[in-house]
Design a protein around this motif. Structure first.
Motif, short mmCIF file in Angstrom:
data_model
loop_
_atom_site.label_atom_id
_atom_site.label_comp_id
_atom_site.label_asym_id
_atom_site.label_seq_id
_atom_site.Cartn_x
_atom_site.Cartn_y
_atom_site.Cartn_z
N ASP A 179 35.89 65.70 84.50
CA ASP A 179 35.32 67.05 84.55
C ASP A 179 36.43 68.03 84.16
O ASP A 179 37.20 68.47 85.02
CB ASP A 179 34.79 67.35 85.95
N LYS A 181 36.57 71.15 83.34
CA LYS A 181 36.53 72.46 84.00
C LYS A 181 37.10 72.36 85.41
O LYS A 181 37.94 73.19 85.82
CB LYS A 181 35.11 72.99 84.04
N GLU A 185 40.50 74.17 86.76
CA GLU A 185 40.40 75.12 87.86
C GLU A 185 41.28 74.71 89.03
O GLU A 185 41.84 75.57 89.72
CB GLU A 185 38.95 75.27 88.29
N PRO A 197 37.84 78.66 79.08
CA PRO A 197 37.16 77.67 78.22
C PRO A 197 37.59 77.81 76.76
O PRO A 197 37.93 78.90 76.30
CB PRO A 197 35.69 78.03 78.40
N TRP A 203 39.26 72.99 78.47
CA TRP A 203 39.65 74.12 79.31
C TRP A 203 41.16 74.25 79.32
O TRP A 203 41.87 73.25 79.47
CB TRP A 203 39.12 73.93 80.74
#
Length: 281
Positions: A179, A181, A185, A197, A203
């Motif tokens: 994942d 993102k 994060e 993004p 990302w």
């Protein structure tokens, strides 16, 4: 607000099983490799460095098993490759306290050193203080810590900064993530920055001070960014590719034995489990 005492990417750590063989392999790729260093006894490790203008790459191996190098030994049981990224800190003690004030259980500071063989003969000492984020805080498998250089002049030695492939800086650290993102994060939270993004679904997290960026992406996106480069040996999750800036792309292609008209890159099989790509910078 960015952390006051954490300043951009300082260096990346490539964990290797055979330190001297790794140094020879990276020399064959056109890098100037430092003489071998041996860290303080409680570290139990040795290294070779590949120095650029403001940052560098470290080949790190275990010489003697210790409590401190247990995490790296666990990493090496699974694979070689880019295990950790270090940020520059101007004050390791203050940086650790800054993390603790944000509720992050920082480890350190830890002091250590290693002897440095000088190009003109003689020996000096490189001394450091580091602090670490909690060992379980590894965004998409990437470890992070911060390094304060107490004797910078004994690390950034001019004769070690010129490379046949023209490499001059770290541009991007690309991290495979299930994942992207979430991985970005998590890193952004740990270093108090922002995840942004990109058009291809990756990302990005800027590390600060115009140093290398972190890019989190899935395997399909990584393959699209590095067409024609074999991805065999890369992990399902973790740091997978390092993009280097070079002042001379044709020189990089010549040193690597590839065509300058295509992707100037090295597959993981030639660089201890790390895909290397060169871009003009």
């Amino acid at each position: 607000m960015a952390l006051r005492h954490v300043i951009g990417v300082d260096h990346v750590v490539v964990a290797v099983r055979d330190l001297d063989a790794a140094a020879a392999a990276w020399r064959a790729l056109g890098f100037t490799v430092s003489p071998r260093g041996t860290h303080s006894a409680h570290m139990g490790s040795g290294n070779y460095t590949i120095m650029f203008g403001e940052d560098y790459l470290e080949l790190l191996g275990v010489l003697t098993p210790t409590e401190h190098n247990a995490p790296m030994r666990a990493f090496l049981e699974k694979r070689e490759g880019l295990d950790r990224a270090a940020f520059t800190t101007d004050d390791a003690a203050a940086g650790a306290e800054e993390l603790r004030a944000k509720g992050i259980a920082a480890i350190g500071p830890i002091a250590f050193g290693r002897p440095v063989t000088l190009p003109g003969g003689g020996e000096a000492e490189a001394r450091f203080q580091v602090f670490q984020w909690p060992r379980e805080a590894r965004p998409a498998g990437l470890g992070i810590f911060a390094c304060q250089h107490l004797t910078r002049e004994n690390v950034w030695i001019p004769e070690l900064q010129s490379h046949a492939n023209g490499a001059s800086r770290l541009l991007r650290i690309e991290v495979l993530a299930a994942d992207p993102k979430a991985g970005a994060e998590e890193l952004a939270r740990l270093i108090d920055r922002v995840a942004e993004p990109e058009a291809d679904g990756a990302w990005r997290v800027a590390s600060g001070a115009h140093r290398a960026d972190f890019v989190f992406l899935d395997r399909a996106t990584l393959a699209a960014r590095h067409p024609g480069v074999a991805l065999d040996g890369l992990p399902e999750q973790g740091a997978a590719a390092l993009v280097l800036g070079t002042a001379d792309l044709p020189a990089a292609a010549k040193a690597l034995g590839v065509s300058a008209g295509g992707t100037v890159a090295v597959p993981p099989a030639r660089a201890n489990g790390l895909l290397l790509r060169f871009e003009a910078a």
